[in-house]
Design a protein around this motif. Structure first.
Motif, PDB file in Angstrom:
ATOM      1  N   TYR A  94     -33.190  24.443 -22.049  1.00  0.00           N
ATOM      2  CA  TYR A  94     -31.831  23.702 -22.217  1.00  0.00           C
ATOM      3  C   TYR A  94     -31.848  22.786 -21.001  1.00  0.00           C
ATOM      4  O   TYR A  94     -32.609  22.721 -20.245  1.00  0.00           O
ATOM      5  CB  TYR A  94     -30.654  24.654 -22.157  1.00  0.00           C
ATOM      6  CG  TYR A  94     -30.327  25.006 -20.817  1.00  0.00           C
ATOM      7  CD1 TYR A  94     -30.945  25.944 -19.964  1.00  0.00           C
ATOM      8  CD2 TYR A  94     -29.185  24.557 -20.213  1.00  0.00           C
ATOM      9  CE1 TYR A  94     -30.586  26.563 -18.904  1.00  0.00           C
ATOM     10  CE2 TYR A  94     -28.754  24.876 -18.835  1.00  0.00           C
ATOM     11  CZ  TYR A  94     -29.665  26.051 -18.245  1.00  0.00           C
ATOM     12  OH  TYR A  94     -29.293  26.422 -17.130  1.00  0.00           O
TER      13      TYR A  94
ATOM     14  N   ARG B 275     -24.347  20.330 -21.774  1.00  0.00           N
ATOM     15  CA  ARG B 275     -25.544  21.393 -22.003  1.00  0.00           C
ATOM     16  C   ARG B 275     -26.126  20.979 -23.544  1.00  0.00           C
ATOM     17  O   ARG B 275     -25.475  21.109 -24.368  1.00  0.00           O
ATOM     18  CB  ARG B 275     -25.030  22.898 -22.088  1.00  0.00           C
ATOM     19  CG  ARG B 275     -26.290  23.701 -22.352  1.00  0.00           C
ATOM     20  CD  ARG B 275     -26.283  25.228 -22.225  1.00  0.00           C
ATOM     21  NE  ARG B 275     -26.949  26.019 -22.814  1.00  0.00           N
ATOM     22  CZ  ARG B 275     -27.485  27.037 -22.027  1.00  0.00           C
ATOM     23  NH1 ARG B 275     -26.954  27.224 -20.960  1.00  0.00           N
ATOM     24  NH2 ARG B 275     -28.444  27.570 -22.514  1.00  0.00           N
ATOM     25  N   VAL B 276     -27.363  20.597 -23.593  1.00  0.00           N
ATOM     26  CA  VAL B 276     -28.004  20.387 -24.908  1.00  0.00           C
ATOM     27  C   VAL B 276     -29.488  21.372 -24.892  1.00  0.00           C
ATOM     28  O   VAL B 276     -30.102  21.746 -24.014  1.00  0.00           O
ATOM     29  CB  VAL B 276     -28.555  18.891 -24.852  1.00  0.00           C
ATOM     30  CG1 VAL B 276     -27.354  17.992 -25.184  1.00  0.00           C
ATOM     31  CG2 VAL B 276     -29.309  18.414 -23.939  1.00  0.00           C
ATOM     32  N   GLU B 277     -29.475  21.699 -26.168  1.00  0.00           N
ATOM     33  CA  GLU B 277     -30.699  22.804 -26.689  1.00  0.00           C
ATOM     34  C   GLU B 277     -31.850  21.800 -27.165  1.00  0.00           C
ATOM     35  O   GLU B 277     -31.557  20.911 -27.943  1.00  0.00           O
ATOM     36  CB  GLU B 277     -30.446  23.552 -27.460  1.00  0.00           C
ATOM     37  CG  GLU B 277     -29.445  24.689 -26.923  1.00  0.00           C
ATOM     38  CD  GLU B 277     -29.858  25.636 -25.909  1.00  0.00           C
ATOM     39  OE1 GLU B 277     -31.194  25.532 -25.729  1.00  0.00           O
ATOM     40  OE2 GLU B 277     -28.843  25.922 -25.378  1.00  0.00           O
TER      41      GLU B 277
ATOM     42  N   ALA C 156     -32.839  20.463 -15.977  1.00  0.00           N
ATOM     43  CA  ALA C 156     -33.391  21.257 -17.118  1.00  0.00           C
ATOM     44  C   ALA C 156     -33.942  22.479 -16.812  1.00  0.00           C
ATOM     45  O   ALA C 156     -34.332  22.557 -15.818  1.00  0.00           O
ATOM     46  CB  ALA C 156     -34.304  20.452 -18.113  1.00  0.00           C
ATOM     47  N   ASP C 157     -34.170  23.479 -17.648  1.00  0.00           N
ATOM     48  CA  ASP C 157     -35.118  24.691 -17.327  1.00  0.00           C
ATOM     49  C   ASP C 157     -36.437  24.526 -17.515  1.00  0.00           C
ATOM     50  O   ASP C 157     -37.225  25.061 -17.457  1.00  0.00           O
ATOM     51  CB  ASP C 157     -34.626  25.986 -18.155  1.00  0.00           C
ATOM     52  CG  ASP C 157     -34.702  25.849 -19.450  1.00  0.00           C
ATOM     53  OD1 ASP C 157     -35.169  24.727 -19.957  1.00  0.00           O
ATOM     54  OD2 ASP C 157     -33.991  27.036 -20.231  1.00  0.00           O
TER      55      ASP C 157
END
Ligand SMILES: NC(=O)c1ccc[n+]([C@@H]2O[C@H](COP(=O)([O-])OP(=O)(O)OC[C@H]3O[C@@H](n4cnc5c(N)ncnc54)[C@H](OP(=O)(O)O)[C@@H]3O)[C@@H](O)[C@H]2O)c1
Length: 323
Positions: free
Chosen positions: A2, A17-19, A106-107
């Motif tokens: 994400y 937040r976007v996946e 981002a992660d």
């Protein structure tokens, strides 16, 4: 994975937040699980460019959300087929490709192998993640245009901020400057003294440039504020001294670096693995400490940007994508 990405084509669109699918690294790229992200003024300044980056992405490849952010630290989780010297599981710090919309908010990030620098276990991720942009700027300011040594006098304008707090320590503890004078607000004076400044001048209680005269002439002025008159800064310099300007948003400041007497230089950070090595070693040796004012979950990136926009944050702000 994400990320926090620009929500629309507008230049001041909020981050949402976007996946996204985790990208597979190309031959000379690595994918890093991001544990910490340093916040820099450039992160919110460049948000205005999101529509242009979106347009460029659509032109050059698959359309996707624009993810900002440069600094990151984390663990390598995949490497491309031609990567040598970096392995899955390595702890690294680095700089992301924010101009391609593949930033570090981002992660997970994918970057070229040359963009990362290994960090020892003794350096926590939040400390490492706060280094790249501000640390590289300070490191270059103190080494590049005017090499500083044991007889040097250094003046740091903005000594309590991200760039300034590194510049004070690098000048004093890495380059062993004879005298380091820091300029900040009176509330942050004890912090700057603790970083190693020999003298701290508070801009809210006195005219710091007038007070600095007695400690000069200076071999180097690191200007992380950009609001002090260039001619007054130049008057404080030794004959071959230089004012190195990190904060050059205003055309007036930029112009000052381009006209006679050519005593100001602008500096642009471009952190990569090789350039971060000296700073990482200085942190590992205890010569440079990172002051972290506040840590945020990645979802609170808007709050961190707002705080950074006040130009009153102390040391560094850090996002923690996996907390
Ligand atoms: N050229 C590059 O590649 C590059 C790289 C990094 C940063 N920058 C630029 O350099 C500037 C500083 O960046 P940063 O990361 O250090 O920002 P920051 O962490 O927000 O620090 C700003 C600091 O400026 C201090 N300050 C504000 N007014 C001041 C004044 N009149 N005199 C002395 N200090 C003052 C504040 O200290 P007090 O709270 O004590 O007032 C604050 O700690 C920004 O404009 C940024 O965009 C450029």
């Amino acid at each position: 994975m994400y990320a926090m990405a620009s929500s629309s084509c507008s230049s001041n669109a909020p981050l949402v937040r976007v996946e996204l699918p985790a990208a597979t690294p190309r031959a000379r790229e690595v994918r890093v699980a991001v544990h910490a992200v340093g916040v820099n003024p450039i992160d919110w300044k460049l948000r205005a460019l999101a529509p242009a980056i979106r347009w460029l992405n659509a032109l050059l490849g698959p359309r996707g959300p624009v993810v900002g952010g440069i600094d990151f630290a984390g663990v390598v989780e995949a490497v491309g087929s031609k990567v040598r010297g970096i392995s899955v599981g390595d702890r690294v710090v680095g700089a992301a490709k924010f101009l391609l919309g593949r930033g570090s908010h981002a992660d997970t990030v994918v970057v070229g192998e040359h963009q990362v620098c290994a960090i020892p276990d003794a350096i926590p991720f939040d400390v490492a993640g706060a280094l790249p942009v501000a640390g590289d700027t300070a490191w270059r300011a103190v080494h590049h245009y005017r090499s500083i040594g044991p007889t040097s006098r250094v003046l740091v304008l903005g000594a309590s901020g991200g760039v300034g707090h590194y510049a004070v320590q690098i000048a004093k503890h890495v380059r062993l400057a004879q005298l380091v004078v820091g300029v900040c607000s009176s509330k942050n004076a004890p912090l700057v003294t603790g970083l190693g400044a020999d003298v701290v001048l508070a801009y809210d209680t006195e005219d710091p440039l007038a007070a600095a005269v007695q400690y000069g002439p200076f071999d180097l002025i690191v200007d992380a504020v950009g609001a002090y008159p260039g001619s007054r800064c130049h008057a404080l310099l030794a004959r071959d001294g230089r004012r190195v300007i990190a904060a050059y948003d205003s055309p007036r400041v930029l112009l000052h670096a381009l006209v006679r007497p050519f005593r100001s230089r602008i500096i642009r950070s471009a952190p990569n693995g090789a350039r971060l090595r000296g700073l990482v070693d200085a942190v590992a040796a205890g010569q440079v400490k990172v002051h972290i004012a506040e840590r945020f979950p990645l979802a609170d990136v808007e709050r961190a940007h707002q705080l950074s926009q006040t130009s009153r944050s102390v040391g560094k702000l850090v996002l923690l994508p996996r907390s």
